[in-house]
Structure formats: structure tokens, C-alpha cells
Design a protein around this motif. Structure first.
Motif, PDB file in Angstrom:
ATOM      1  N   SER A  92      25.127  -8.245  61.985  1.00 50.69           N
ATOM      2  CA  SER A  92      23.988  -7.630  61.305  1.00 50.69           C
ATOM      3  C   SER A  92      22.834  -8.609  61.074  1.00 50.69           C
ATOM      4  N   LEU A  93      23.042  -9.882  61.404  1.00 50.16           N
ATOM      5  CA  LEU A  93      22.009 -10.880  61.199  1.00 50.16           C
ATOM      6  C   LEU A  93      21.118 -10.980  62.433  1.00 50.16           C
ATOM      7  N   SER A  94      19.984 -11.649  62.284  1.00 48.23           N
ATOM      8  CA  SER A  94      19.097 -11.847  63.420  1.00 48.23           C
ATOM      9  C   SER A  94      19.686 -12.888  64.363  1.00 48.23           C
ATOM     10  N   SER A  97      19.487 -16.503  63.234  1.00 42.54           N
ATOM     11  CA  SER A  97      20.421 -16.931  62.198  1.00 42.54           C
ATOM     12  C   SER A  97      21.829 -17.126  62.742  1.00 42.54           C
ATOM     13  N   ALA A 139      16.331 -19.577  57.609  1.00 42.25           N
ATOM     14  CA  ALA A 139      16.434 -18.227  58.165  1.00 42.25           C
ATOM     15  C   ALA A 139      16.832 -17.233  57.082  1.00 42.25           C
ATOM     16  N   GLU A 141      16.212 -17.476  53.933  1.00 43.33           N
ATOM     17  CA  GLU A 141      15.061 -17.302  53.041  1.00 43.33           C
ATOM     18  C   GLU A 141      14.056 -16.332  53.642  1.00 43.33           C
ATOM     19  N   ILE A 142      13.856 -16.425  54.951  1.00 36.36           N
ATOM     20  CA  ILE A 142      12.868 -15.575  55.619  1.00 36.36           C
ATOM     21  C   ILE A 142      13.354 -14.127  55.703  1.00 36.36           C
ATOM     22  N   TRP A 143      14.634 -13.948  56.131  1.00 41.95           N
ATOM     23  CA  TRP A 143      15.147 -12.595  56.347  1.00 41.95           C
ATOM     24  C   TRP A 143      15.995 -12.075  55.198  1.00 41.95           C
ATOM     25  N   GLN A 144      16.158 -12.864  54.152  1.00 38.28           N
ATOM     26  CA  GLN A 144      16.850 -12.432  52.933  1.00 38.28           C
ATOM     27  C   GLN A 144      18.243 -11.867  53.231  1.00 38.28           C
ATOM     28  N   PHE A 145      19.142 -12.735  53.667  1.00 36.42           N
ATOM     29  CA  PHE A 145      20.509 -12.308  53.952  1.00 36.42           C
ATOM     30  C   PHE A 145      21.315 -12.268  52.650  1.00 36.42           C
TER      31      PHE A 145
END
Length: 263
Positions: A92-94, A97, A139, A141-145
């Protein structure tokens, strides 16, 4: 995706074997090229195909017929499984990441094998994890995992690094004072410190839980089967690595289940 990552893991597993053998011996990973450690014959492309070469030549060097250590195919298979499983549990992550998380499981595999054989953790692997961990946190911080790292990410991982390193450091100091012997190596302390970058303080505690459970079961098995006696040193990095990976994949589920159960 899983097939691709599994095949990629096989290739990186072959490279992991190079690192596992050469790094502790302070040999360049580039020169000399891959060769039989017994007859020194340079290996060709056919000799280096992961798993296939081992099976085709019946686990022996094609030139001198010396038996090849079973560690080589085991590491290749483990790396393939880890890469595929990591792709599944972090799907589910980019893509950006997933790269540092794949580096994490790869380095943990190398560290585990080296510590098992030499009871040391080379600093270069800790440095690689620290750099990858910083990219992972950026990563996150940017995509808020939030499903892996919780809110206030930088604060969480800073506390996570301290939470990761301090318990082993304190245990080692107390063991040294009370029993006049080391409890844990500083390699273990540094490993759990950088693991805090990936997990944060909540999941690093879960990693410790899994690691001590696995280490305790294995230690009890060794004592029961008389393969070790009380006071013997055992490599603990493999169990720490297991704890880190399990916390990465299942830690949030474990915490949510525990919270619901206690509620």
C-alpha cells in the motif's frame, strides 16, 4: 509484482553471499571477481545463476568439485522470500518508500548471517541502514504513512532510536558490572538504534518483544538439547532482525489487537 521481487531477491541473494563472505574478511566486494575460494578459479556467468547453478552442478564447484557451503542457496532463497513478502506487506506504500524498506530486509539478512558466523556486525551495514532510514522517514513525512509510523513522525523516530538503543546498552552495562562479562555487543545496540528510524518507538518495542521471544525459545532449545550450556554466547542479531521485520509487517496489527483486548 511478487514474482518480479522474488526474482530480484534471488539476484540480490547472490550478492548478499558475496557481502557475507567478504565484508568480515575486509576483502573488496568488487575485486577480485567472483571465484571459487578453494581452487581460485574465476566463476563464469553459468556458475553464478542463483539456485540453478547450485542444483545443476550438484552443490559442487564445476572445476575442482569442492562442496559448496549450503549457506549460499539458503541465503538466495531467503532473500527471494523476504523481497516478495516485503512487497506484499508494504504494497500500500509508494514505490519510493518500498526501496528503503527492501534495503532494510536485505541488510538485516546480511547482518544476521555475518553475526551468526562471526558474532560481529560490521559498521558499514549500520551506516547503510541509517542512510536508508533517513530516506524512509522523509518519504513517511511526505506521504504520511500513519499505518506504520504514527503521527509526529520525526519526534516518533527520534524517541524510537533512543528506545531501540538504550535497553541493550543498559543490559550490557549491568551485565558487565555484575557478571564481569559483556551482555550484548555494541553492534546490537547500534542496530536497534537505527531500526528506530524505520519503526518509531511503539513498533521498536514490538520488535523487542518478538526478538526476545524468538531468542528465548531458541536458547531454551539449545540448552535442552545440550548444544549449548548456560553462559555461552549466541549471536542475537538474527533474532533482532526477525523482531524488526515482524514489527514492520505486523506490528501495527499487533498493537491494535492488544489495545482492543485490553479495552
Amino acid at each position: 509484482m511478487y514474482i518480479f521481487m522474488g526474482l530480484l531477491g534471488l539476484c540480490f541473494g547472490s550478492f548478499a553471499n558475496v557481502l557475507i563472505y567478504r565484508v568480515p574478511r575486509k576483502i573488496s566486494v568488487i575485486f577480485p571477481p567472483s571465484h571459487c575460494t578453494f581452487c581460485k578459479k574465476r566463476l563464469s556467468f553459468l556458475d553464478l545463476l542463483p539456485i540453478i547453478s547450485y542444483m545443476a552442478f550438484l552443490g559442487k564447484c564445476r572445476y575442482c568439485k569442492t562442496t559448496i557451503n549450503k549457506r549460499y542457496p539458503i541465503i538466495e532463497v531467503l532473500c527471494a522470500v523476504l523481497f516478495a513478502a516485503n512487497a506484499h506487506f508494504t504494497s500500500s506504500l509508494s514505490t519510493f518508500s518500498i526501496i528503503p524498506l527492501t534495503i532494510l530486509v536485505f541488510v538485516l539478512l546480511c547482518i544476521s548471517a555475518i553475526d551468526y558466523e562471526t558474532q560481529t556486525i560490521p559498521d558499514i551495514f549500520v551506516i547503510i541502514l541509517a542512510i536508508s532510514g533517513i530516506f524512509w522517514v522523509m518519504a513517511a513525512e511526505i506521504w504520511q504513512f500513519s499505518h506504520i509510523l504514527y503521527n509526529q513522525i520525526w519526534q516518533n523516530v527520534t524517541i524510537g532510536m533512543l528506545t531501540g538503543a538504550l535497553p541493550l546498552f543498559i543490559i550490557d552495562r549491568l551485565t558487565l558490572i555484575l557478571l564481569k562479562k559483556d551482555g550484548f555487543g555494541y553492534g546490537d545496540v547500534k542496530l536497534m538504534g537505527v531500526a528506530g528510524l524505520f519503526l518509531g518507538w511503539q513498533l521498536i518495542l514490538v520488535a523487542y518483544l518478538f526478538a526476545f521471544a524468538a531468542g528465548g525459545i531458541f536458547g531454551a532449545f539449545l540448552l535442552i538439547t545440550h548444544r549449548a550450556k548456560q553462559g555461552d554466547y549466541i549471536a542475537f542479531a538474527p533474532f533482532l532482525s526477525v523482531g524488526i521485520v515482524l514489527a514492520l509487517w505486523f506490528g501495527k496489527i499487533f498493537i491494535n489487537f492488544y489495545s482492543i483486548s485490553t479495552y
